[in-house]
Design an enzyme around this catalytic site. Structure first.
Site, mmCIF file in Angstrom:
data_model
loop_
_atom_site.group_PDB
_atom_site.id
_atom_site.type_symbol
_atom_site.label_atom_id
_atom_site.label_comp_id
_atom_site.label_asym_id
_atom_site.label_seq_id
_atom_site.Cartn_x
_atom_site.Cartn_y
_atom_site.Cartn_z
ATOM 1 C CD GLU A 72 -1.641 1.508 -18.768
ATOM 2 O OE1 GLU A 72 -0.560 2.053 -19.063
ATOM 3 O OE2 GLU A 72 -2.741 2.018 -19.000
ATOM 4 C CD GLN A 86 -4.838 -0.085 11.621
ATOM 5 O OE1 GLN A 86 -5.188 -0.900 10.769
ATOM 6 N NE2 GLN A 86 -4.768 -0.391 12.903
#
Length: 387
Positions: free
Chosen positions: A370, A343
């Site tokens: 994970e 942004q």
């Protein structure tokens, strides 16, 4: 002695700061320049691997007795963080080497450790971790890969999915069902070599991010391995897998930190140079508030991650909670920080000419692998409700 010199509580030891400097130097010179190309071509960055190997940062956690650098869990996290700041795909070299070898370190026989940790330490081989399957992701205990005893061998059949560095790694920790009646207590762990007859790989997955690290299925078709390749006792594989993840979730938190730091560093430089309305955009308060939030989230994540790394090294009883908390918080923070970095660059942030769009894509996976962040919250809640 003045208080500021004698008070070392909550300050990194000098040797850890020195490790950070050394890794950053290697990464800025020899890893960062390959990052965009590895992402663009979706090819394993061998030049980055060679640079990490030459500096002994490819598997720093391997104990000294097996030829490794013997880095503690915090030092290893710092190495992964610094590599990820330059290239997330390359940070999976030290991270997955730890993931793949941790079951041996925790539960393997002395013979297995000597045989398989030594070549990883020297950089002659990498190690991957085969737990997930097409129908066994978050519910890993429902795996169907089987290992059947045949004299002094085991014969493996099945499929593993989402295996990081598959095809590049020489060795694989493979979890398979040895007693179908015992659910999680009927799972055992084995070392399988890439060269074993019956081992093959699927096509590389076409992914959103970490494209320089291959992710493939691994197939086991009557793979016959010696019985002494079992890691730990029969039926203890699932417990070993979970203990391994307690330690390695800290490394994913560290990877998330590095990705976020790389994005924040780039965005900080950009907003100080980019001018609009006659002045650098960094002088606008709205931009300053965004940077402040990014920096604050990153530092909170770092402190939690380093605390978890300390617990990993000591083997503290609450490591499961802290590993889950660090991984969850740091990866969520990394996704927010990289999104804000895009942004801050405006339209340029959305193009491949600038690195922040890659960092945003790379950050996403840290919320997923994970153990998804939803699973991490389950783990944390269980721990809190037990207390």
């Amino acid at each position: 002695m003045p208080a500021e010199e004698s008070f070392d509580v909550y300050r990194l030891p000098e040797e850890h700061e020195a490790i950070r400097e050394a890794v950053r130097e290697v990464c800025e010179a020899k890893v960062a320049p390959n990052a965009a190309e590895a992402d663009e071509t979706a090819e394993f960055p061998k030049a980055s691997y060679d640079a990490l190997r030459a500096a002994d940062f490819h598997a720093p956690h391997i104990p000294v007795e097996y030829g490794g650098a013997g880095a503690d869990a915090l030092a290893t996290a710092i190495v992964i963080e610094e590599v990820a700041r330059a290239c997330a795909s390359s940070s999976l070299i030290p991270a997955v080497n730890k993931l793949g070898t941790m079951p041996l370190i925790l539960a393997g026989s002395e013979e297995l450790k000597r045989k398989y940790l030594t070549p990883v330490a020297s950089g002659d081989a990498m190690f991957s971790y085969c737990l997930s399957e097409p129908e066994a992701g978050s519910d890993a205990a429902s795996m169907t890969t089987k290992a059947v005893r045949d004299g002094d061998h085991w014969v493996l059949n099945g499929v593993k999915r989402w295996i990081t560095n598959a095809g590049v790694s020489e060795y694989y920790t493979v979890f398979a069902v040895t007693d179908p009646t015992a659910r999680s207590r009927g799972i055992s762990a084995f070392v399988v070599e890439k060269s074993d007859a019956g081992v093959s790989f699927g096509a590389p997955e076409k992914k959103l991010g970490i494209k320089g690290s291959p992710t493939r299925e691994v197939y086991f078709d009557n793979v016959r391995i010696p019985a002494d390749r079992m890691i730990g006792a029969e039926g203890t594989g699932f417990a070993t897998a979970m203990k391994t993840l307690d330690h390695t979730r800290v490394t994913i938190a560290a990877q998330a930190l590095g990705i976020a730091q790389g994005a924040l560093d780039y965005a900080k430089g950009y907003v100080q140079e980019r001018k609009q309305f006659g002045k650098p955009v960094a002088e606008f308060q709205g931009i300053q508030f965004m940077l402040a939030d990014m920096g604050m989230k990153l530092e909170a994540a770092r402190q939690l991650t380093y605390a978890a790394a300390g617990k990993s090294e000591r083997g503290d009883a609450d490591l499961t909670y802290f590993g889950a908390a660090a991984k969850c918080f740091a990866s969520d923070a990394a996704m927010e920080i990289t999104t804000d970095a895009v942004q801050l660059l405006g339209g340029y942030g959305y193009t491949r000419d600038y690195p922040v769009e890659r960092m945003m894509r790379d950050a996403k996976i840290t919320q997923i692998y994970e153990g998804t962040n939803q699973v991490q919250r389950i783990v944390m809640a269980r721990h809190l409700l037990k207390g």
